[in-house]
Motif scaffolding. Structure first.
Motif, PDB file in Angstrom:
ATOM      1  N   GLU A 223       0.789  -1.256  -0.144  1.00 32.46           N
ATOM      2  CA  GLU A 223      -0.081   0.035   0.102  1.00 32.46           C
ATOM      3  C   GLU A 223       0.791   1.311   0.056  1.00 32.46           C
ATOM      4  N   GLY A 224       0.324   2.378  -0.649  1.00 30.65           N
ATOM      5  CA  GLY A 224       0.822   3.578  -0.480  1.00 30.65           C
ATOM      6  C   GLY A 224       1.716   4.223  -1.397  1.00 30.65           C
ATOM      7  N   HIS A 225       2.102   5.424  -1.489  1.00 27.67           N
ATOM      8  CA  HIS A 225       2.825   6.158  -2.642  1.00 27.67           C
ATOM      9  C   HIS A 225       3.952   5.654  -3.004  1.00 27.67           C
ATOM     10  N   ASN A 293      -6.624   8.273   3.911  1.00 27.34           N
ATOM     11  CA  ASN A 293      -5.576   9.372   3.628  1.00 27.34           C
ATOM     12  C   ASN A 293      -5.712   9.690   2.092  1.00 27.34           C
ATOM     13  N   LYS A 298      -3.151   9.589  -3.592  1.00 27.31           N
ATOM     14  CA  LYS A 298      -4.138   8.793  -2.878  1.00 27.31           C
ATOM     15  C   LYS A 298      -5.454   9.146  -3.120  1.00 27.31           C
TER      16      LYS A 298
END
Length: 368
Positions: A223-225, A293, A298
């Protein structure tokens, strides 16, 4: 239409004027021929599948203030785009239940990310036109067995096909004369496992025998940038095996899947066309009110429009760029952030697919 009217006229003429020249058997045969021709002319030549990522329209856990104010619907600002779909898909990131206790151990409920949307929110999904949803993700078990059962009950009440938990590993539904098989997978406790490729391939192969088009969904990947790229290997996040989504997608297509729709990383990932079948590796967040977030990438909320033929082969697509900000439902992004991100990632991760994106979001596969 003109061909159909001409056919009906000819048949009516033959029946009324020349009935005495033909036997009943001959007239019955003519009727069957006319009816079959009518069905053939009316059958679609292609299918438009619209797909979005994570949907969590608001939660009353741990407090009611995490629910949106009444009035505006979750999909109002993107409904015109969603209306283009023959089949509309999304990932239900949470539960639809009015009952159930939090199944997670949290000393501080305010820091416990468990999602419980009221069952009445099923109306929003129905009115938006959703045909099929994945419930295979890390939040379907937030409120235990009760939450899963009530979510299933709510989706069934609204005639929305769903799959992804042990009690419902797949679903088969029909629309406009076409039969669809749907299955969904995730690495999580209550879900049909993304790691068990043998079992997943078996489900897909069985659906291929029963359905015209097989749709596969997965919830997987880190997950995530920092995890926008598809690494073509097993991904781990917070010590958890999140699957090898590249191998999974290809294995499912080899087993008979026609389209693969991924989500889970909470960011957009690349598109790929493999053996003429379309893959979206992550459609990111789409309609997530509060508790998420949504900074930077996102907040991108892509809407994938995919045209396939009746054999499930990719024809063309269009990427509609929507966007979210905290406690604001998705809206069309004039700056086309999702398009720019997915175009870039597709070029970098899957140059062999030769997908060409235009400024309006449409994309095709360049043929040799």
């Amino acid at each position: 239409m003109r061909k159909l009217l001409l056919l009906v006229f000819i048949f009516s003429f033959c029946t009324s004027i020349q009935a005495q020249k033909y036997s009943k058997e001959a007239l019955d045969s003519m009727y069957v021929l006319a009816k079959n021709t009518e069905l053939k002319l009316a059958a679609p030549k292609s299918i438009k599948i619209m797909a979005v990522g994570d949907i969590m329209m608001g939660t009353n856990f741990p407090k009611d203030s995490y629910l949106p104010p009444e009035g505006k619907g979750p999909f109002d600002d993107v409904q015109e785009v969603l209306n283009l779909a023959d089949i509309l898909f999304g990932n239900l990131e949470g539960t639809l239940t009015d009952e159930g206790e939090n199944a997670k151990r949290c000393s501080d409920p305010s820091k416990c990310y468990s999602f419980r949307s009221p069952e009445s929110y099923g109306d929003y999904l129905s009115k938006a036109g959703f045909d099929v949803m994945s419930i295979a993700n890390n939040h379907i078990g937030d409120f235990g067995k009760t939450g899963i059962e009530n979510t299933s009950k709510t989706l069934k009440k609204h005639n929305i096909a769903y799959a992804g938990v042990f009690a419902k590993p797949y679903d088969i539904f029909e629309k406009n004369g076409i039969t669809y098989g749907f299955c969904a997978f995730a690495p999580n406790k209550d879900c049909v496992k993304i790691h068990n490729l043998t079992n997943a391939a078996k489900i897909v192969a069985e659906l291929k025998q029963k359905a015209d088009i097989v749709i596969v969904s997965f919830h997987g990947g880190a997950e995530g940038h920092k995890h926008t790229h598809v690494p073509r290997k097993t991904e781990r996040f917070y010590g958890e095996d999140r699957g090898d989504v590249y191998r999974f997608a290809h294995t499912m297509i080899d087993a008979g899947a026609d389209i693969i729709l991924g989500h889970g990383p909470h960011v957009s990932r690349a598109f790929e066309v493999y053996k003429d079948k379309f893959i979206a590796y992550s459609l990111g967040n789409f309609c997530t009110y509060s508790r998420f977030n949504l900074t930077g990438i996102k907040g991108y909320a892509p809407i994938a429009e995919i045209d396939i033929d009746l054999k499930g082969n990719f024809i063309k697509g269009k990427l509609h760029s929507a966007k979210q900000i905290d406690e604001v439902y998705p809206f069309i992004d004039d700056k086309k952030g999702a398009l720019k991100e997915i175009k870039k990632l597709t070029t970098e991760d899957f140059p062999e697919s030769k997908l060409i994106f235009e400024d309006d979001g449409s994309f095709t596969q360049q043929k040799n």
